[in-house]
Design a protein around this motif. Structure first.
Motif, PDB file in Angstrom:
ATOM      1  N   VAL A  15      43.464  56.928  53.753  1.00 18.04           N
ATOM      2  CA  VAL A  15      42.172  57.365  54.410  1.00 18.04           C
ATOM      3  C   VAL A  15      41.048  56.859  53.665  1.00 18.04           C
ATOM      4  N   GLY A  16      41.017  56.988  52.354  1.00 21.76           N
ATOM      5  CA  GLY A  16      39.787  56.634  51.633  1.00 21.76           C
ATOM      6  C   GLY A  16      39.349  55.074  51.826  1.00 21.76           C
ATOM      7  N   VAL A  17      40.400  54.316  51.652  1.00 24.88           N
ATOM      8  CA  VAL A  17      40.380  52.899  51.826  1.00 24.88           C
ATOM      9  C   VAL A  17      39.749  52.421  53.176  1.00 24.88           C
ATOM     10  N   CYS A  18      40.558  53.241  54.345  1.00 26.27           N
ATOM     11  CA  CYS A  18      40.227  52.920  55.562  1.00 26.27           C
ATOM     12  C   CYS A  18      38.655  53.348  56.014  1.00 26.27           C
ATOM     13  N   CYS A  19      38.324  54.561  55.474  1.00 28.78           N
ATOM     14  CA  CYS A  19      36.922  54.922  55.726  1.00 28.78           C
ATOM     15  C   CYS A  19      36.165  53.893  54.958  1.00 28.78           C
ATOM     16  N   PHE A  20      36.391  53.665  53.429  1.00 31.69           N
ATOM     17  CA  PHE A  20      35.480  52.475  52.790  1.00 31.69           C
ATOM     18  C   PHE A  20      35.315  51.438  53.782  1.00 31.69           C
ATOM     19  N   ALA A  21      36.363  50.982  54.349  1.00 30.35           N
ATOM     20  CA  ALA A  21      36.284  49.734  55.385  1.00 30.35           C
ATOM     21  C   ALA A  21      35.321  49.979  56.647  1.00 30.35           C
ATOM     22  N   LEU A  22      35.650  51.144  57.046  1.00 31.65           N
ATOM     23  CA  LEU A  22      34.721  51.570  58.255  1.00 31.65           C
ATOM     24  C   LEU A  22      33.249  51.281  57.930  1.00 31.65           C
ATOM     25  N   PHE A  23      32.822  51.983  56.735  1.00 29.52           N
ATOM     26  CA  PHE A  23      31.391  52.527  56.244  1.00 29.52           C
ATOM     27  C   PHE A  23      30.780  51.311  55.754  1.00 29.52           C
ATOM     28  N   LYS A  24      31.482  50.484  54.803  1.00 30.46           N
ATOM     29  CA  LYS A  24      30.787  49.386  53.979  1.00 30.46           C
ATOM     30  C   LYS A  24      31.284  48.064  54.407  1.00 30.46           C
ATOM     31  N   GLY A  25      32.254  47.739  55.539  1.00 32.78           N
ATOM     32  CA  GLY A  25      32.851  46.559  55.728  1.00 32.78           C
ATOM     33  C   GLY A  25      32.025  45.771  56.941  1.00 32.78           C
ATOM     34  N   GLU A  26      32.201  44.473  57.049  1.00 33.53           N
ATOM     35  CA  GLU A  26      31.646  43.945  58.081  1.00 33.53           C
ATOM     36  C   GLU A  26      32.695  44.068  59.351  1.00 33.53           C
ATOM     37  N   GLN A  27      32.299  43.504  60.491  1.00 29.87           N
ATOM     38  CA  GLN A  27      32.898  43.691  61.586  1.00 29.87           C
ATOM     39  C   GLN A  27      34.862  43.482  61.327  1.00 29.87           C
ATOM     40  N   THR A  28      34.943  42.410  60.835  1.00 34.71           N
ATOM     41  CA  THR A  28      36.287  42.230  60.591  1.00 34.71           C
ATOM     42  C   THR A  28      37.111  43.560  59.766  1.00 34.71           C
ATOM     43  N   GLU A  29      36.352  43.986  58.696  1.00 32.99           N
ATOM     44  CA  GLU A  29      36.866  44.917  58.038  1.00 32.99           C
ATOM     45  C   GLU A  29      36.956  46.313  59.056  1.00 32.99           C
ATOM     46  N   ILE A  31      37.137  46.523  61.912  1.00 30.37           N
ATOM     47  CA  ILE A  31      38.415  46.503  63.177  1.00 30.37           C
ATOM     48  C   ILE A  31      39.541  46.915  62.535  1.00 30.37           C
ATOM     49  N   GLY A  32      39.721  45.927  61.146  1.00 32.73           N
ATOM     50  CA  GLY A  32      40.947  46.393  60.440  1.00 32.73           C
ATOM     51  C   GLY A  32      41.138  47.681  60.108  1.00 32.73           C
ATOM     52  N   GLY A  33      40.046  48.458  59.224  1.00 35.49           N
ATOM     53  CA  GLY A  33      40.396  49.578  58.849  1.00 35.49           C
ATOM     54  C   GLY A  33      40.573  50.711  59.917  1.00 35.49           C
TER      55      GLY A  33
END
Length: 143
Positions: A15-29, A31-33
């Motif tokens: 959950v932590g990595v997916c939330c990191f992707a949702l909050f700090k990533g670009e569009q690709t990250e 969507i993936g997260g």
């Protein structure tokens, strides 16, 4: 299916990595997260029993759908992590297919293949998100 302390630790990490992707990533990250987080919750919701000698078809369907999403991200994105992530997801799908074709693999091998590929996929997402975040921060003008 959160029975052990290790399961709880892995869930917090997931959950932590997916939330990191949702909050700090670009569009690709993002969507993936988001897809991985939804897939993880869906797997928890539909997985009732753990039988390593039979295919859990709903979980396989979730894994195939996640593979298709990651493959689409790899095809459309200029990032490299979706290529590696879709490879790890393909390992998960192939473990289900091997089990479905009645090739007897041990429970330890089944669990190990799914765990290693899951954490490999999670590492791909975390590294890809970190790189996207750092690239965005590097080009942002200082205030």
């Amino acid at each position: 299916m959160l029975d052990t302390l290790l399961d709880h630790f892995a869930s917090i990490l997931w959950v932590g990595v997916c939330c990191f992707a949702l909050f700090k990533g670009e569009q690709t990250e993002r969507i993936g997260g988001g897809a991985l987080l939804i897939g993880w919750f869906a797997t928890l919701a539909i997985q009732r029993t753990v039988d390593f000698n039979a295919v859990n078809w709903p979980v396989m369907a979730v894994d195939v759908l996640l593979f298709v999403i990651l493959l689409g991200l790899a095809w459309k994105s200029d990032r490299s992590w979706p290529v590696w992530g879709s490879g790890f997801q393909l390992i998960m799908v192939l473990v289900h297919i091997v089990t479905a074709t009645d090739v007897r693999i041990s429970a330890f091998a089944y669990q190990s293949a799914l765990a290693v590929s899951s954490f490999g996929l999670l590492a791909c997402l975390a590294i890809g998100t970190f790189w996207a975040w750092q690239e965005r921060e590097a080009i942002r003008p200082d205030a």
